[in-house]
Design a protein around this motif. Structure first.
Motif, mmCIF file in Angstrom:
data_model
loop_
_atom_site.group_PDB
_atom_site.id
_atom_site.type_symbol
_atom_site.label_atom_id
_atom_site.label_comp_id
_atom_site.label_asym_id
_atom_site.label_seq_id
_atom_site.Cartn_x
_atom_site.Cartn_y
_atom_site.Cartn_z
ATOM 1 N N VAL A 135 21.221 76.862 57.842
ATOM 2 C CA VAL A 135 20.121 75.918 57.616
ATOM 3 C C VAL A 135 19.190 76.358 56.490
ATOM 4 C CG1 VAL A 135 20.132 75.129 60.002
ATOM 5 C CG2 VAL A 135 18.626 77.005 59.365
ATOM 6 N N SER A 136 19.226 77.615 56.078
ATOM 7 C CA SER A 136 18.311 78.084 55.031
ATOM 8 C C SER A 136 18.893 77.807 53.646
ATOM 9 C CB SER A 136 18.032 79.585 55.180
ATOM 10 O OG SER A 136 19.210 80.340 54.998
ATOM 11 N N GLY A 137 17.993 77.491 52.707
ATOM 12 C CA GLY A 137 18.429 77.217 51.335
ATOM 13 C C GLY A 137 19.110 78.403 50.689
ATOM 14 N N LYS A 138 18.616 79.614 50.965
ATOM 15 C CA LYS A 138 19.208 80.812 50.362
ATOM 16 C C LYS A 138 20.656 80.982 50.798
ATOM 17 C CE LYS A 138 18.705 85.819 49.896
ATOM 18 N NZ LYS A 138 17.952 87.032 50.248
ATOM 19 N N ALA A 139 20.934 80.780 52.097
ATOM 20 C CA ALA A 139 22.300 80.937 52.603
ATOM 21 C C ALA A 139 23.221 79.888 52.003
ATOM 22 C CB ALA A 139 22.315 80.844 54.129
ATOM 23 N N ARG A 140 22.780 78.624 51.957
ATOM 24 C CA ARG A 140 23.627 77.546 51.412
ATOM 25 C C ARG A 140 23.968 77.817 49.951
ATOM 26 N NH1 ARG A 140 23.811 73.275 54.809
ATOM 27 N NH2 ARG A 140 24.616 71.902 53.198
ATOM 28 N N THR A 141 22.960 78.226 49.173
ATOM 29 C CA THR A 141 23.190 78.491 47.750
ATOM 30 C C THR A 141 24.166 79.642 47.551
ATOM 31 O OG1 THR A 141 20.964 77.707 47.219
ATOM 32 C CG2 THR A 141 22.056 79.069 45.570
ATOM 33 N N ALA A 142 23.974 80.736 48.298
ATOM 34 C CA ALA A 142 24.830 81.920 48.149
ATOM 35 C C ALA A 142 26.269 81.611 48.541
ATOM 36 C CB ALA A 142 24.293 83.065 48.997
ATOM 37 N N ILE A 143 26.461 80.844 49.626
ATOM 38 C CA ILE A 143 27.819 80.505 50.075
ATOM 39 C C ILE A 143 28.515 79.638 49.033
ATOM 40 C CG2 ILE A 143 29.147 79.240 51.820
ATOM 41 C CD1 ILE A 143 26.924 80.079 53.825
ATOM 42 N N ARG A 144 27.809 78.609 48.548
ATOM 43 C CA ARG A 144 28.407 77.729 47.539
ATOM 44 C C ARG A 144 28.785 78.496 46.278
ATOM 45 N NH1 ARG A 144 24.199 72.825 48.462
ATOM 46 N NH2 ARG A 144 25.459 71.535 49.850
ATOM 47 N N GLN A 145 27.902 79.386 45.852
ATOM 48 C CA GLN A 145 28.182 80.167 44.642
ATOM 49 C C GLN A 145 29.421 81.037 44.833
ATOM 50 O OE1 GLN A 145 25.352 83.215 43.754
ATOM 51 N NE2 GLN A 145 25.826 83.254 41.567
ATOM 52 N N GLN A 146 29.529 81.671 45.998
ATOM 53 C CA GLN A 146 30.662 82.554 46.249
ATOM 54 C C GLN A 146 31.961 81.765 46.364
ATOM 55 O OE1 GLN A 146 30.069 85.614 45.943
ATOM 56 N NE2 GLN A 146 31.955 86.638 46.580
ATOM 57 N N LEU A 147 31.906 80.592 47.018
ATOM 58 C CA LEU A 147 33.110 79.752 47.142
ATOM 59 C C LEU A 147 33.591 79.293 45.761
ATOM 60 C CD1 LEU A 147 32.264 77.554 50.266
ATOM 61 C CD2 LEU A 147 33.970 79.366 50.118
ATOM 62 N N LYS A 148 32.626 78.918 44.905
ATOM 63 C CA LYS A 148 33.000 78.516 43.545
ATOM 64 C C LYS A 148 33.665 79.666 42.801
ATOM 65 C CE LYS A 148 29.282 75.130 43.021
ATOM 66 N NZ LYS A 148 27.926 74.902 42.449
ATOM 67 N N GLN A 149 33.133 80.889 43.006
ATOM 68 C CA GLN A 149 33.690 82.061 42.348
ATOM 69 C C GLN A 149 35.108 82.338 42.828
ATOM 70 O OE1 GLN A 149 32.463 83.804 39.871
ATOM 71 N NE2 GLN A 149 34.138 85.280 39.832
ATOM 72 N N ILE A 150 35.319 82.235 44.162
ATOM 73 C CA ILE A 150 36.654 82.471 44.730
ATOM 74 C C ILE A 150 37.641 81.422 44.223
ATOM 75 C CG2 ILE A 150 37.999 82.490 46.879
ATOM 76 C CD1 ILE A 150 35.467 83.628 48.245
ATOM 77 N N GLU A 151 37.196 80.154 44.217
ATOM 78 C CA GLU A 151 38.059 79.075 43.723
ATOM 79 C C GLU A 151 38.425 79.303 42.265
ATOM 80 O OE1 GLU A 151 36.088 75.407 44.424
ATOM 81 O OE2 GLU A 151 36.256 75.540 46.614
ATOM 82 N N HIS A 152 37.443 79.749 41.468
ATOM 83 C CA HIS A 152 37.721 79.995 40.052
ATOM 84 C C HIS A 152 38.745 81.117 39.890
ATOM 85 C CE1 HIS A 152 37.012 80.331 35.757
ATOM 86 N NE2 HIS A 152 36.849 81.637 35.915
ATOM 87 N N GLU A 153 38.580 82.194 40.665
ATOM 88 C CA GLU A 153 39.515 83.323 40.571
ATOM 89 C C GLU A 153 40.927 82.895 40.978
ATOM 90 O OE1 GLU A 153 37.775 86.304 43.014
ATOM 91 O OE2 GLU A 153 36.168 86.778 41.589
ATOM 92 N N ASP A 154 41.030 82.100 42.064
ATOM 93 C CA ASP A 154 42.343 81.598 42.488
ATOM 94 C C ASP A 154 42.956 80.704 41.420
ATOM 95 O OD1 ASP A 154 42.379 82.920 44.879
ATOM 96 O OD2 ASP A 154 41.557 81.269 46.050
ATOM 97 N N ALA A 155 42.104 79.861 40.800
ATOM 98 C CA ALA A 155 42.597 78.952 39.764
ATOM 99 C C ALA A 155 43.116 79.738 38.561
ATOM 100 C CB ALA A 155 41.481 78.000 39.334
ATOM 101 N N VAL A 156 42.400 80.792 38.178
ATOM 102 C CA VAL A 156 42.827 81.619 37.033
ATOM 103 C C VAL A 156 44.175 82.273 37.339
ATOM 104 C CG1 VAL A 156 42.297 83.697 35.697
ATOM 105 C CG2 VAL A 156 40.502 82.023 36.158
ATOM 106 N N GLN A 157 44.335 82.829 38.544
ATOM 107 C CA GLN A 157 45.602 83.489 38.915
ATOM 108 C C GLN A 157 46.759 82.494 38.917
ATOM 109 O OE1 GLN A 157 45.111 85.555 42.628
ATOM 110 N NE2 GLN A 157 43.442 86.837 41.868
ATOM 111 N N LEU A 158 46.524 81.308 39.520
ATOM 112 C CA LEU A 158 47.591 80.312 39.585
ATOM 113 C C LEU A 158 47.938 79.794 38.190
ATOM 114 C CD1 LEU A 158 49.468 78.631 41.383
ATOM 115 C CD2 LEU A 158 47.644 76.944 41.569
ATOM 116 N N GLY A 159 46.895 79.533 37.381
ATOM 117 C CA GLY A 159 47.131 79.059 36.011
ATOM 118 C C GLY A 159 47.914 80.076 35.196
ATOM 119 N N HIS A 160 47.649 81.369 35.421
ATOM 120 C CA HIS A 160 48.365 82.443 34.728
ATOM 121 C C HIS A 160 49.853 82.384 35.075
ATOM 122 C CE1 HIS A 160 49.618 86.445 33.491
ATOM 123 N NE2 HIS A 160 48.431 86.645 32.918
ATOM 124 N N ARG A 161 50.147 82.208 36.370
ATOM 125 C CA ARG A 161 51.558 82.147 36.793
ATOM 126 C C ARG A 161 52.254 80.905 36.233
ATOM 127 N NH1 ARG A 161 49.680 82.840 42.786
ATOM 128 N NH2 ARG A 161 51.753 82.168 43.453
#
Length: 726
Positions: free
Chosen positions: A482-508
């Protein structure tokens, strides 16, 4: 401040007669009698420059526009603000609406005043997609200015307060929009900053503008209170005053009257009638010292019995906005609750004025629990989170979430106190401790009892977070923080993980496409790669690889250019799909770049093929999917896909089950699926008559073997007539 030398505004603004001050300026000067003569002279000079700058401009009511900024400055003068804040208030609309520039203000009144005016200035001159985005971006800019100087928000709140007082000149639609924004954003900010007087008036004016009929009805009921109630109020007040005087406690005793907005909010939140909400007497007792507060609490409890579990000590544990008081509820002589607040004069000033009290009450305003310090901490946290949000609108939503009127107070294992919004989870607590603690959280101990991260926390609990380095945030976490800090941090980390997965898959994917042309990423000449990235405006190779994985650029076309070979058609199988010796292996944990088609719901063990879709990445289909016929038209978009040996996770599957239409049949099927260790996601009836019912079960399984086990378990039931995978 610069009070001599050339004034740049004189070159572009008409002169104003300083000898003849209008009536509204005389009222303003009376409110500034706490300032020195030189400071009041500066205020007259600011008025002259502001009046000249706004010459010819009028408000909706027809009054000269300069009356508004002077009224804003008067609101602040009544709270004892310093001269720099009042100067900035008088000039707060000049940069935006007049020829006067920031440089002119800085040259005349100093850099601090210019910075304050610039912080309040809205962004209406920039181009946004819509009014909502403009307001959100304006708010973001204001918050950044607040982080540099808290007086920016004091001016903005005073500006909003005067606009609300004069809202009648606006049309009905504008009144509703401004009132809703006031109730959702500005009144909660005033409360978060401890400015109770400003908050209360903003809420009541917003309520009147948004729901005029409801406001009028409640206000009339308050005015027409029965004589019996008024007499009861006087009797309780006399009893309390007498007992306090006997104990020689110097005090001020004030009876508190509820506002229409507070009554309306309580009626809605607690589903109470008007009479039940009003059937509560409220008093505030202001004393000389903290010791006297606790002494007076004993006197009050001796006069009327306290109600169990209704005592709150906000002196020992202040609220997040710096508010301090003792709260108790007594059983009154007329059977009605009596709410009593006890506080010192300093606490009373801070409770009414919040951070504004810092400039008018100099003693004790710099401690770790001061409203000023807490406000800075809150705003600093918001500024940190705004760097991670994707847009101004997302940031504004996070701020709204953070503006909860109530908090819960929790203890860390070391005894530190953390305040969180009401209904906060253990995961919110983890992110309040530190972003890294939240990102790696796996469970929590609340009062030494092991609980899941989604557990809601209550006042006074002791919370310890259990972490693991391998843990990463999950999309489901956004459902219960429910806190803004938690929502922002989770979204940022999910975007980072998605980007890393996308880079690895795109490389393959790009590697496979280059191999088909007897090349590889390592063998692509550096100048050719740099030229390609510059031509297509990619800052680095990772951005290109992520774009390939997301389907925004075809790997075969990129490989054609990077390899420097001529175009050729990829060989295809007899059914029109491309042939490839090497498949890209997936394990189910790829986020945001691989999804599973809803039309055929593939699970590990199925023969599969991926279809490259722009913006979605690779969508995985079963080879026996009926939609394969349509996709044969674009063989260049098919990607050879296979399952990795270490595939993990839950995958969706669908079963069509025919059962005897009799009581308990559905429950028996659901129980069998659960016994086979599968979760039921959704159930719906496809057909139904007197004898037979056909149901579709959406379930989660680990792989084909798990799915087969579920089917065997269900098929054994006597009520099941038939079962098949959809």
């Amino acid at each position: 401040m610069n009070t001599s030398g050339p004034v740049c505004s004189r070159n572009v603004l008409p002169a104003v007669d300083m000898a003849r001050l209008p009536d509204y300026m005389h009222e303003f000067e009376e409110a500034t009698d706490y300032l020195s003569g030189d400071q009041r002279g500066l205020l007259r000079r600011a008025w002259a420059i502001g009046a000249a700058a706004h010459a010819g401009q009028t408000r909706k009511s027809g009054e000269p526009y300069i009356t508004h900024p002077v009224a804003v400055a008067q609101v602040l003068a009544e709270q004892g603000l310093d001269v720099e804040t009042l100067l900035a208030a008088i000039l707060h609309d000049t940069i935006e609406d007049t020829p006067l520039t920031r440089e002119c203000i800085a040259a005349e009144f100093g850099e601090t005043v210019a910075e304050l005016v610039d912080g309040v200035t809205k962004l209406d001159k920039l181009h946004f997609r819509d009014r909502q985005e403009a307001a959100a971006e304006s708010f973001r800019k204001m918050l950044l200015a607040m982080s540099r100087d808290l007086r920016v928000i004091l001016i903005k709140l005073a500006d909003r307060l005067h606009n609300m007082r004069t809202l009648g000149a606006k049309n009905a639609e504008s009144r509703r929009r401004i009132a809703r924004e006031t109730l959702e954003i500005y009144a909660p900010i005033a409360q978060r900053l401890g400015m109770n007087l400003v908050k209360a008036e903003l809420q009541d004016l917003g309520f009147r503008a948004l729901h005029p009929w409801r406001h009028a009805v409640i206000e009339k009921r308050i005015r027409s209170q029965p004589v019996v109630r008024r007499e009861a109020l006087v009797q309780i007040e006399a009893n309390l005053a007498q007992r306090l005087a006997k104990d020689k406690l110097q005090h001020r005793l004030i009876s508190r009257v509820k506002s229409p907005w507070s009554i309306y909010s309580k009626m809605r939140a607690e589903h109470k009638s008007f009479n039940r909400v009003m059937d509560v007497f409220g008093f505030r007792i202001v004393l000389r010292s903290v010791t006297d507060c606790y002494h007076a609490l004993g006197v009050v409890h001796a006069t009327y019995k306290p109600l169990d579990a209704r005592f709150r000590d906000f002196i020992a544990i202040p609220k997040a906005n710096g508010y301090q008081s003792l709260h108790t509820v007594l059983f009154g002589p007329y059977g009605s609750p009596v709410e009593v607040q006890l506080r010192t004069e300093e606490m009373d000033l801070i409770a009414e004025r919040g951070i504004a009290a810092h400039w008018s009450y100099k003693d004790g305003g710099e401690g770790p629990n001061s409203a000023q310090t807490r406000a800075h901490s809150w705003i600093t946290g918001l500024v940190e989170s705004q760097h991670a949000t994707g847009s101004s609108l997302e940031f504004l939503e996070n701020v709204k979430v953070d503006l909860f009127p109530d908090e819960v107070y929790l203890f860390s294992p070391k005894g530190d106190i953390l305040s969180l919004p009401r209904n906060a989870s253990a995961l919110d607590f983890a992110y309040a401790v530190h972003t890294d603690v939240g990102n790696q959280a796996v469970a929590a101990r609340v009062d030494d009892k092991l609980v899941p991260l989604r557990t809601r926390l209550a006042n006074g609990q002791r919370v310890e977070i259990i972490t693991a380095k391998s843990s990463v945030p999950k999309p489901q976490w956004l459902e219960f923080v429910v806190s803004g800090k938690a929502r922002t941090a989770i979204r940022q980390q999910l975007k980072q993980i998605e980007h890393e997965d996308a880079v690895q898959l795109g490389h393959r994917m790009l590697d496979r496409a280059l191999e088909a042309r007897d090349s590889s990423l390592e063998r692509v000449p550096a100048p050719r790669m740099e030229s390609y990235l510059q031509e297509h405006r990619y800052p680095r190779l990772e951005a290109l690889l992520a774009d390939i994985a997301l389907g925004n650029r075809m790997p075969a076309q990129v490989a054609l250019v990077l390899s420097g070979t001529s175009a050729s058609v990829s060989p295809a199988s007899s059914d029109g799909l491309p042939l490839s010796r090497d498949k890209i292996l997936i394990n189910g944990s790829e986020r945001g770049v691989i999804s599973f088609a809803h039309c055929c719901l593939p699970v590990p063990g199925d023969d599969i093929m991926g279809y490259h879709t722009a913006g979605k990445g690779i969508v995985v289909h079963r080879m026996d999917c009926p939609n394969l016929v349509d996709y044969r038209k674009s063989p260049e978009r098919w990607v050879p896909i296979g399952w990795d040996r270490k595939v993990r996770g839950d995958f969706g599957a669908a079963l069509r089950i025919e059962v005897d239409n009799r009581p308990g049949a559905l429950a028996r099927v659901a129980a069998a699926i659960a016994e086979a260790e599968s979760n039921i996601d959704k159930v719906e009836y496809l057909e139904r008559d007197t004898n037979v019912a056909v149901l579709r079960f959406g379930i989660e399984v680990g792989d084909r073997r798990h799915l087969a086990a579920v089917i065997r378990k269900v098929r054994k039931l006597g009520v099941v007539l038939g079962i098949q995978r959809i």
